[in-house]
Design an enzyme around this catalytic site. Structure first.
Site, PDB file in Angstrom:
ATOM      1  N   HIS A  72      12.340  -8.116  -1.885  1.00 28.90           N
ATOM      2  CA  HIS A  72      11.715  -9.091  -2.537  1.00 28.90           C
ATOM      3  C   HIS A  72      12.548  -8.274  -3.994  1.00 28.90           C
ATOM      4  O   HIS A  72      12.370  -7.529  -4.411  1.00 28.90           O
ATOM      5  CB  HIS A  72      10.635  -9.310  -2.519  1.00 28.90           C
ATOM      6  CG  HIS A  72       9.927  -9.882  -1.356  1.00 28.90           C
ATOM      7  ND1 HIS A  72       9.563 -10.961  -1.364  1.00 28.90           N
ATOM      8  CD2 HIS A  72      10.266 -10.070   0.205  1.00 28.90           C
ATOM      9  CE1 HIS A  72       9.085 -11.541  -0.193  1.00 28.90           C
ATOM     10  NE2 HIS A  72       9.688 -10.749   0.608  1.00 28.90           N
ATOM     11  N   TYR A 200       1.086 -14.401  -6.767  1.00 29.66           N
ATOM     12  CA  TYR A 200      -0.197 -14.193  -6.950  1.00 29.66           C
ATOM     13  C   TYR A 200      -0.849 -14.715  -7.639  1.00 29.66           C
ATOM     14  O   TYR A 200       0.007 -15.357  -8.930  1.00 29.66           O
ATOM     15  CB  TYR A 200      -0.440 -12.264  -7.438  1.00 29.66           C
ATOM     16  CG  TYR A 200       0.278 -11.360  -7.148  1.00 29.66           C
ATOM     17  CD1 TYR A 200       1.506 -10.760  -6.237  1.00 29.66           C
ATOM     18  CD2 TYR A 200      -0.869 -10.015  -6.705  1.00 29.66           C
ATOM     19  CE1 TYR A 200       1.939  -9.586  -5.779  1.00 29.66           C
ATOM     20  CE2 TYR A 200      -0.650  -9.295  -5.939  1.00 29.66           C
ATOM     21  CZ  TYR A 200       0.743  -8.787  -5.632  1.00 29.66           C
ATOM     22  OH  TYR A 200       0.965  -7.983  -5.077  1.00 29.66           O
ATOM     23  N   PRO A 291      -6.611  -3.743  -3.405  1.00 32.24           N
ATOM     24  CA  PRO A 291      -5.476  -3.720  -2.963  1.00 32.24           C
ATOM     25  C   PRO A 291      -4.432  -4.416  -4.082  1.00 32.24           C
ATOM     26  O   PRO A 291      -3.241  -4.977  -4.222  1.00 32.24           O
ATOM     27  CB  PRO A 291      -5.780  -4.490  -1.955  1.00 32.24           C
ATOM     28  CG  PRO A 291      -6.346  -4.932  -1.759  1.00 32.24           C
ATOM     29  CD  PRO A 291      -7.484  -4.291  -2.801  1.00 32.24           C
ATOM     30  N   LYS A 295      -0.468  -1.022  -4.155  1.00 33.22           N
ATOM     31  CA  LYS A 295      -0.318   1.013  -4.482  1.00 33.22           C
ATOM     32  C   LYS A 295      -0.783   2.120  -3.176  1.00 33.22           C
ATOM     33  O   LYS A 295      -0.345   2.610  -3.146  1.00 33.22           O
ATOM     34  CB  LYS A 295      -0.914   1.353  -5.999  1.00 33.22           C
ATOM     35  CG  LYS A 295      -0.319   0.532  -6.787  1.00 33.22           C
ATOM     36  CD  LYS A 295       0.935   1.272  -7.422  1.00 33.22           C
ATOM     37  CE  LYS A 295       1.897   0.522  -7.795  1.00 33.22           C
ATOM     38  NZ  LYS A 295       3.209   0.308  -7.548  1.00 33.22           N
ATOM     39  N   TYR A 383       4.809  -1.545 -11.118  1.00 38.78           N
ATOM     40  CA  TYR A 383       4.331  -2.696  -9.100  1.00 38.78           C
ATOM     41  C   TYR A 383       6.311  -1.607  -8.811  1.00 38.78           C
ATOM     42  O   TYR A 383       5.663  -1.378  -7.439  1.00 38.78           O
ATOM     43  CB  TYR A 383       4.880  -4.416  -9.968  1.00 38.78           C
ATOM     44  CG  TYR A 383       4.357  -4.867  -8.732  1.00 38.78           C
ATOM     45  CD1 TYR A 383       3.663  -5.607  -7.960  1.00 38.78           C
ATOM     46  CD2 TYR A 383       5.736  -5.282  -7.599  1.00 38.78           C
ATOM     47  CE1 TYR A 383       2.947  -6.089  -6.935  1.00 38.78           C
ATOM     48  CE2 TYR A 383       5.684  -5.933  -6.646  1.00 38.78           C
ATOM     49  CZ  TYR A 383       4.034  -5.816  -5.643  1.00 38.78           C
ATOM     50  OH  TYR A 383       3.557  -6.815  -5.065  1.00 38.78           O
TER      51      TYR A 383
HETATM   52  P1  FAD Z   1      -5.028   5.900   6.706  1.00 38.48           P
HETATM   53  O1  FAD Z   1      -3.986   4.972   6.978  1.00 38.48           O
HETATM   54  O2  FAD Z   1      -6.201   4.898   6.228  1.00 38.48           O
HETATM   55  O3  FAD Z   1      -5.739   7.145   7.909  1.00 38.48           O
HETATM   56  C1  FAD Z   1      -5.888   7.813   7.874  1.00 38.48           C
HETATM   57  C2  FAD Z   1      -6.352   7.989   9.501  1.00 38.48           C
HETATM   58  O4  FAD Z   1      -7.051   9.415   9.449  1.00 38.48           O
HETATM   59  C3  FAD Z   1      -6.891   6.952  10.547  1.00 38.48           C
HETATM   60  O5  FAD Z   1      -5.467   6.970  11.538  1.00 38.48           O
HETATM   61  C4  FAD Z   1      -8.031   7.771  10.692  1.00 38.48           C
HETATM   62  O6  FAD Z   1      -8.303   6.819  12.121  1.00 38.48           O
HETATM   63  C5  FAD Z   1      -8.523   9.099  10.708  1.00 38.48           C
HETATM   64  N1  FAD Z   1      -9.237   9.146  10.834  1.00 38.48           N
HETATM   65  C6  FAD Z   1     -10.363   9.777  10.033  1.00 38.48           C
HETATM   66  N2  FAD Z   1     -11.244  10.475  10.529  1.00 38.48           N
HETATM   67  C7  FAD Z   1     -11.105  11.459  11.774  1.00 38.48           C
HETATM   68  C8  FAD Z   1     -11.277  12.200  11.885  1.00 38.48           C
HETATM   69  N3  FAD Z   1     -12.467  13.034  11.117  1.00 38.48           N
HETATM   70  N4  FAD Z   1     -10.233  13.134  12.318  1.00 38.48           N
HETATM   71  C9  FAD Z   1      -9.784  12.461  13.184  1.00 38.48           C
HETATM   72  N5  FAD Z   1      -8.881  11.443  12.480  1.00 38.48           N
HETATM   73  C10 FAD Z   1      -9.787  10.838  11.871  1.00 38.48           C
HETATM   74  N6  FAD Z   1      -1.404   0.198   0.223  1.00 38.48           N
HETATM   75  C11 FAD Z   1       0.295  -0.299  -0.583  1.00 38.48           C
HETATM   76  O7  FAD Z   1       0.576   0.674  -1.006  1.00 38.48           O
HETATM   77  N7  FAD Z   1       0.920  -1.876  -0.466  1.00 38.48           N
HETATM   78  C12 FAD Z   1      -0.127  -2.556  -0.074  1.00 38.48           C
HETATM   79  O8  FAD Z   1       0.298  -3.611   0.165  1.00 38.48           O
HETATM   80  C13 FAD Z   1      -1.351  -2.732   0.377  1.00 38.48           C
HETATM   81  N8  FAD Z   1      -2.093  -3.619   0.945  1.00 38.48           N
HETATM   82  C14 FAD Z   1      -3.151  -3.447   1.343  1.00 38.48           C
HETATM   83  C15 FAD Z   1      -4.347  -4.414   1.867  1.00 38.48           C
HETATM   84  C16 FAD Z   1      -5.234  -4.476   2.663  1.00 38.48           C
HETATM   85  C17 FAD Z   1      -6.004  -5.353   3.532  1.00 38.48           C
HETATM   86  C18 FAD Z   1      -5.633  -3.629   2.689  1.00 38.48           C
HETATM   87  C19 FAD Z   1      -7.130  -2.595   3.724  1.00 38.48           C
HETATM   88  C20 FAD Z   1      -5.730  -1.530   2.261  1.00 38.48           C
HETATM   89  C21 FAD Z   1      -4.344  -2.378   1.786  1.00 38.48           C
HETATM   90  N9  FAD Z   1      -3.808  -1.136   1.357  1.00 38.48           N
HETATM   91  C22 FAD Z   1      -2.198  -1.627   0.450  1.00 38.48           C
HETATM   92  C23 FAD Z   1      -4.199   0.382   1.097  1.00 38.48           C
HETATM   93  C24 FAD Z   1      -2.878   1.196   2.687  1.00 38.48           C
HETATM   94  O9  FAD Z   1      -3.260   0.378   3.543  1.00 38.48           O
HETATM   95  C25 FAD Z   1      -3.322   2.670   2.920  1.00 38.48           C
HETATM   96  O10 FAD Z   1      -4.246   3.033   1.095  1.00 38.48           O
HETATM   97  C26 FAD Z   1      -3.148   3.611   3.406  1.00 38.48           C
HETATM   98  O11 FAD Z   1      -3.254   3.318   4.860  1.00 38.48           O
HETATM   99  C27 FAD Z   1      -3.875   4.795   3.131  1.00 38.48           C
HETATM  100  O12 FAD Z   1      -2.908   5.849   4.370  1.00 38.48           O
HETATM  101  P2  FAD Z   1      -4.031   7.033   4.825  1.00 38.48           P
HETATM  102  O13 FAD Z   1      -2.695   7.384   5.873  1.00 38.48           O
HETATM  103  O14 FAD Z   1      -4.322   7.748   4.005  1.00 38.48           O
HETATM  104  O15 FAD Z   1      -5.370   6.657   5.140  1.00 38.48           O
HETATM  105  C1  DHB Z   2       0.087  -6.805   0.678  1.00 34.19           C
HETATM  106  C2  DHB Z   2      -0.874  -6.740   0.743  1.00 34.19           C
HETATM  107  C3  DHB Z   2      -1.152  -6.206  -0.760  1.00 34.19           C
HETATM  108  O1  DHB Z   2      -2.390  -5.317  -1.538  1.00 34.19           O
HETATM  109  C4  DHB Z   2      -0.546  -6.918  -2.256  1.00 34.19           C
HETATM  110  O2  DHB Z   2      -0.386  -6.568  -3.272  1.00 34.19           O
HETATM  111  C5  DHB Z   2       0.787  -7.619  -2.190  1.00 34.19           C
HETATM  112  C6  DHB Z   2       0.895  -7.500  -0.388  1.00 34.19           C
HETATM  113  C7  DHB Z   2       0.455  -7.873   1.824  1.00 34.19           C
HETATM  114  O3  DHB Z   2      -0.439  -7.188   3.177  1.00 34.19           O
HETATM  115  O4  DHB Z   2       1.611  -8.216   2.231  1.00 34.19           O
END
Ligand code: FAD
Ligand code: DHB
Length: 389
Positions: A72, A200, A291, A295, A383
């Site tokens: 995009h 947005y 979100p 980021k 962004y």
């Molecule tokens: P996580 O993905 O949370 O992974 C952690 C893992 O550890 C999980 O699989 C969990 O099961 C495991 N775990 C937990 N405790 C234990 C334990 N005790 N022992 C073993 N395993 C364990 N980010 C963006 O950059 N762009 C976006 O567009 C965006 N949109 C989002 C939209 C939504 C609705 C949400 C909820 C989040 C969004 N995010 C976005 C954020 C992004 O999803 C998270 O920041 C990302 O998943 C972080 O990755 P991580 O590996 O740090 O943690």
């Molecule tokens: C999506 C999630 C976000 O938090 C955002 O800012 C833009 C897109 C998505 O899930 O597609």
């Protein structure tokens, strides 16, 4: 069991770290509490910064992302019945890629499996010991047996609900938090895209976001009460809200079959330091952003980039200076993203309880941001993730 780097959590942070270490000839074991099916089907992020895309591609993980993700060149900000385009490429020379987080996870799991990487799903009872020594370990249960994984380092990649952060003594930690009084209602819809780019929208009734997953599946969100229940929202009620918040005279949200609904709360959180002894935290284990700025996943990737370089230096030369600087280095980018996400969230959402004066300021800010080239450039740089830190 013994490895060099013990990794807790198979989210994007844990799996990418394990893969990048493998490419440097460093051994790791990943322990995950959920099943492979669960992590590969949980719907979360969608927006990848160009730096994230480049890193994944350089690590040999780019084939499906390039084929199935969509690039995009900009996005739209909608308010006051108008849409204003933020031309990311023109303002920064960079574009974002929309490719779902669980697809990134599938690519990472496949890469770890292809390299015979040690990856344990469905573990329980994860406990960290000895981080003040040179020989830390992780105890866990798997397939009904107790195991101890001895390693040089423990890396907490276990997200916001994990056990790693609490292993750093509270007296040595400083946590910063802001909880927002609203959440996002997310839906997955079987429909063609409503718009060529993400939208947005700021509206008196609240924020809404139109995103996409493919030519046939769309992702949309709208601001809601975080304590609301998905069952309180019929499809008709959801579409009425999306149309009110997003539609303009010449562009309407396209409806379709809603096949998933979820509500997420929104908060900002940073835990410092992100390291203690032989334990290091990455991604959501150490910080959360609302979100709105897309980021979270990108920050997890950037932590992993910094930590991989530090571990690589340690195993190559024995020098620990990059490891010692890890928290400080990572936090520069984290605080930049925290500020951007907070700012976007406050600018785009309906803020209950603020005065009519402050509501007018919000509109004045949106007008400014979408008409001043320097303000637009600052927004675009943040962004795409290229703003200086
Ligand atoms: P996580 O993905 O949370 O992974 C952690 C893992 O550890 C999980 O699989 C969990 O099961 C495991 N775990 C937990 N405790 C234990 C334990 N005790 N022992 C073993 N395993 C364990 N980010 C963006 O950059 N762009 C976006 O567009 C965006 N949109 C989002 C939209 C939504 C609705 C949400 C909820 C989040 C969004 N995010 C976005 C954020 C992004 O999803 C998270 O920041 C990302 O998943 C972080 O990755 P991580 O590996 O740090 O943690
Ligand atoms: C999506 C999630 C976000 O938090 C955002 O800012 C833009 C897109 C998505 O899930 O597609």
């Amino acid at each position: 069991m013994r490895t060099q780097v013990g990794i807790i959590g198979a989210g994007p942070a844990g799996l990418l770290l394990s893969h990048l270490l493998h490419l440097q000839g460093i051994d790791s074991v990943v322990l995950e509490s959920r099943s492979r099916e669960q992590i590969e089907s949980t719907i979360r992020a969608g927006v990848l910064e160009p730096g994230t895309v480049d890193l994944l591609a350089e690590a040999g993980l780019g084939a499906r992302m390039k084929a199935e993700g969509t690039v995009h060149d900009g996005f739209e900000l909608a308010f006051g019945g108008k849409r204003r385009r933020v031309d990311l490429v023109e303002l920064t020379g960079k574009a974002i890629t929309v490719y779902a987080q669980h697809e990134v996870l599938k690519d990472l799991v496949a890469a770890r499996c292809a390299a015979d990487g040690a990856l344990y799903f469905n573990v329980s009872g994860t406990t960290i010991d000895g981080i003040d020594s040179d020989a830390p370990s992780i105890r866990f249960q798997h397939s009904g047996a107790e195991h101890t994984l001895h390693c040089d380092f423990v890396i907490g990649c276990d997200g916001s609900q994990g056990v790693s952060r609490a292993a750093i003594p509270e007296a040595l930690r400083q946590d910063y938090e802001k909880v927002f009084p609203f959440g996002w209602f997310g839906i997955l819809v079987e429909a063609p895209p409503s718009s060529d780019e993400l939208v947005y929208a700021h509206h008196d009734r609240g924020f809404a976001l139109v995103s996409t997953r493919s030519s046939t599946v769309q992702r949309m969100y709208f601001q809601c009460d975080p304590k609301d229940s998905v069952n309180a929202w019929s499809d008709d009620r959801i579409w009425a809200e999306m149309h009110t918040r997003v539609d303009t005279e010449d562009q309407q949200v396209i409806e379709g079959r809603i096949f998933q609904k979820n509500i997420v709360g929104m908060r900002s959180f940073v835990s410092t330091k992100m390291q203690h002894g032989r334990l290091y935290l990455t991604g959501d284990a150490a910080h959360i952003v609302p979100p709105t700025g897309a980021k979270g996943l990108n920050l997890a990737v950037s932590d992993v980039r910094v930590l991989t370089a530090a571990l690589q230096e340690f195993y190559r030369s024995g020098r620990e200076h990059l490891l010692e600087a890890y928290s400080e280095t990572a936090l520069r980018r984290i605080w930049r993203a925290e500020h951007f996400s907070y700012w976007m969230t406050r600018m785009m959402h309906r803020l209950d309880g603020v005065s009519p004066f402050e509501q007018q300021l919000q509109i004045a800010e949106l007008e400014h941001v979408t008409t001043s080239r320097s303000a637009l450039t600052a927004l675009a740089e943040n962004y795409v993730g290229t703003s200086a830190v």
